[in-house]
Design an enzyme around this catalytic site. Structure first.
Site, PDB file in Angstrom:
ATOM      1  N   GLU A  14       0.857  -1.198   0.000  1.00  0.00           N
ATOM      2  CA  GLU A  14       0.000   0.000   0.000  1.00  0.00           C
ATOM      3  C   GLU A  14       0.887   1.240   0.000  1.00  0.00           C
ATOM      4  OE1 GLU A  14      -2.576   1.409  -0.694  1.00  0.00           O
ATOM      5  OE2 GLU A  14      -4.071   1.479   0.893  1.00  0.00           O
ATOM      6  N   ASP A  15       0.453   2.278  -0.694  1.00  0.00           N
ATOM      7  CA  ASP A  15       1.250   3.511  -0.720  1.00  0.00           C
ATOM      8  C   ASP A  15       1.210   4.219   0.623  1.00  0.00           C
ATOM      9  OD1 ASP A  15      -1.436   4.169  -0.971  1.00  0.00           O
ATOM     10  OD2 ASP A  15      -1.182   5.482  -2.700  1.00  0.00           O
ATOM     11  N   ASP A  59      -3.931   5.941   5.613  1.00  0.00           N
ATOM     12  CA  ASP A  59      -4.426   7.216   6.136  1.00  0.00           C
ATOM     13  C   ASP A  59      -5.477   6.879   7.200  1.00  0.00           C
ATOM     14  OD1 ASP A  59      -5.203   9.882   6.352  1.00  0.00           O
ATOM     15  OD2 ASP A  59      -6.207   9.958   4.430  1.00  0.00           O
ATOM     16  N   LYS A  85      -0.154   7.506   8.423  1.00  0.00           N
ATOM     17  CA  LYS A  85      -0.483   8.706   9.213  1.00  0.00           C
ATOM     18  C   LYS A  85      -1.183   8.241  10.485  1.00  0.00           C
ATOM     19  CE  LYS A  85      -1.535  11.595   5.148  1.00  0.00           C
ATOM     20  NZ  LYS A  85      -2.667  12.180   4.378  1.00  0.00           N
ATOM     21  N   PHE A 118      -1.645  16.198   3.967  1.00  0.00           N
ATOM     22  CA  PHE A 118      -1.693  15.608   2.636  1.00  0.00           C
ATOM     23  C   PHE A 118      -0.313  15.663   1.985  1.00  0.00           C
ATOM     24  CE2 PHE A 118      -2.715  15.465  -1.903  1.00  0.00           C
ATOM     25  CZ  PHE A 118      -3.580  14.378  -1.919  1.00  0.00           C
ATOM     26  N   VAL A 119       0.086  14.544   1.343  1.00  0.00           N
ATOM     27  CA  VAL A 119       1.405  14.478   0.695  1.00  0.00           C
ATOM     28  C   VAL A 119       1.274  14.012  -0.757  1.00  0.00           C
ATOM     29  CG1 VAL A 119       2.757  14.050   2.807  1.00  0.00           C
ATOM     30  CG2 VAL A 119       1.758  12.110   1.575  1.00  0.00           C
ATOM     31  N   ASP A 121      -0.601  11.147  -5.650  1.00  0.00           N
ATOM     32  CA  ASP A 121      -0.949  12.301  -6.487  1.00  0.00           C
ATOM     33  C   ASP A 121      -1.870  13.280  -5.787  1.00  0.00           C
ATOM     34  OD1 ASP A 121      -3.303  10.589  -6.517  1.00  0.00           O
ATOM     35  OD2 ASP A 121      -4.016  11.835  -8.163  1.00  0.00           O
ATOM     36  N   ARG A 132       2.737  12.142  -9.129  1.00  0.00           N
ATOM     37  CA  ARG A 132       3.127  10.747  -8.906  1.00  0.00           C
ATOM     38  C   ARG A 132       4.585  10.479  -9.289  1.00  0.00           C
ATOM     39  NH1 ARG A 132      -1.618   7.910  -7.811  1.00  0.00           N
ATOM     40  NH2 ARG A 132      -3.440   8.433  -9.044  1.00  0.00           N
TER      41      ARG A 132
HETATM   42  P1  IMP Z   1      -7.310   5.326   3.578  1.00  0.00           P
HETATM   43  O1  IMP Z   1      -8.325   4.384   3.021  1.00  0.00           O
HETATM   44  O2  IMP Z   1      -7.960   6.514   4.259  1.00  0.00           O
HETATM   45  O3  IMP Z   1      -6.272   4.687   4.479  1.00  0.00           O
HETATM   46  O4  IMP Z   1      -6.558   5.972   2.345  1.00  0.00           O
HETATM   47  C1  IMP Z   1      -5.851   5.200   1.517  1.00  0.00           C
HETATM   48  C2  IMP Z   1      -5.709   5.792   0.143  1.00  0.00           C
HETATM   49  O5  IMP Z   1      -6.003   7.190   0.047  1.00  0.00           O
HETATM   50  C3  IMP Z   1      -4.262   5.664  -0.212  1.00  0.00           C
HETATM   51  O6  IMP Z   1      -4.003   4.414  -0.810  1.00  0.00           O
HETATM   52  C4  IMP Z   1      -4.023   6.834  -1.136  1.00  0.00           C
HETATM   53  O7  IMP Z   1      -4.268   6.461  -2.470  1.00  0.00           O
HETATM   54  C5  IMP Z   1      -5.012   7.883  -0.688  1.00  0.00           C
HETATM   55  N1  IMP Z   1      -4.350   8.868   0.201  1.00  0.00           N
HETATM   56  C6  IMP Z   1      -4.421   8.934   1.546  1.00  0.00           C
HETATM   57  N2  IMP Z   1      -3.680   9.945   2.021  1.00  0.00           N
HETATM   58  C7  IMP Z   1      -3.126  10.540   0.948  1.00  0.00           C
HETATM   59  C8  IMP Z   1      -2.223  11.652   0.788  1.00  0.00           C
HETATM   60  O8  IMP Z   1      -1.765  12.318   1.752  1.00  0.00           O
HETATM   61  N3  IMP Z   1      -1.862  11.945  -0.485  1.00  0.00           N
HETATM   62  C9  IMP Z   1      -2.322  11.261  -1.574  1.00  0.00           C
HETATM   63  N4  IMP Z   1      -3.162  10.222  -1.476  1.00  0.00           N
HETATM   64  C10 IMP Z   1      -3.552   9.859  -0.221  1.00  0.00           C
END
Ligand code: IMP
Length: 193
Positions: free
Chosen positions: A109-110, A113, A141, A162-163, A169, A175
């Site tokens: 996973e990138d 969040d 995070k 946000f990054v 992206d 990206r």
């Molecule tokens: P989550 O489901 O809230 O954990 O978010 C996961 C997905 O949201 C990640 O795989 C990212 O693609 C996107 N995402 C979350 N935070 C960021 C950020 O700071 N920058 C860009 N994409 C984000």
């Protein structure tokens, strides 16, 4: 984007200004260390790396090359983000075509969040009876966590801002940045970049 957004201390993407957070060198050193840790654990097991698209494709591509041993890679496309905020609903846009039964899975996973995406995907994965599931996130995070998800390996824990960069992206751009750039908190916003 402005004329040469990738030089200088900060970058402008669409309407937002970002400042450097993690250098390319630090990113590469950390990915190498993660690859070595995974090699130590999975080099004899032909693991199946599953990269969650779109954001994790850059990380996954470096990570599998830092892994020494047989391995396979597959992709799923899940989507929950619009702009700089999560929409709350996850969509599976593209599914996996591989058989997961009795495989050692490494989910790539990138960024974790809220944890919603990984939580949703792990639920789906477990239904396929893999031999084991290991999770690797390039960024996490901790302050944003809303779902408790096991992350076995983390590249960097960062604050809840946000990054962009290294696969991540903002509205389609950023990206291809080799390092990570962060949206400063309102009080830290630079007057000009
Ligand atoms: P989550 O489901 O809230 O954990 O978010 C996961 C997905 O949201 C990640 O795989 C990212 O693609 C996107 N995402 C979350 N935070 C960021 C950020 O700071 N920058 C860009 N994409 C984000």
């Amino acid at each position: 984007m402005q004329a040469d957004p990738y030089s200088g201390p900060g970058i402008q993407i669409h309407d937002l200004k970002f400042v450097p957070l993690i250098t390319e060198e630090a990113v590469q050193a950390r990915v190498k260390a993660l690859g070595e840790a995974l090699t130590g654990r999975f080099s004899q097991q032909n693991p199946l790396f599953i990269s969650i698209l779109s954001g994790a494709f850059v990380f996954a591509s470096d990570l599998i090359r830092a892994f020494k041993g047989d391995c396979e890679i597959g992709f799923v496309k899940l989507s929950s983000y619009r702009g700089t905020a999560s929409t709350g609903a996850i969509q599976t846009v593209m599914g996996l075509e591989k058989d997961l039964k009795d495989r050692h899975i490494i989910v790539v996973e990138d960024i974790v969040d809220t944890g919603r995406t990984l939580h949703y995907f792990l639920d789906q994965l477990e239904q396929h009876a893999p031999a084991s599931i290991c999770t690797v996130a390039f960024l996490r995070k901790p302050e944003a966590a809303q779902f408790s998800v096991p992350v076995d390996y983390v590249g960097f824990d960062i604050e809840d801002q946000f990054v962009v960069g290294y696969g991540l992206d903002y509205e389609g751009l950023g990206r291809n940045l080799p390092g990570i750039y962060q949206l400063p908190k309102t009080e830290d916003q630079p007057a000009s970049i």
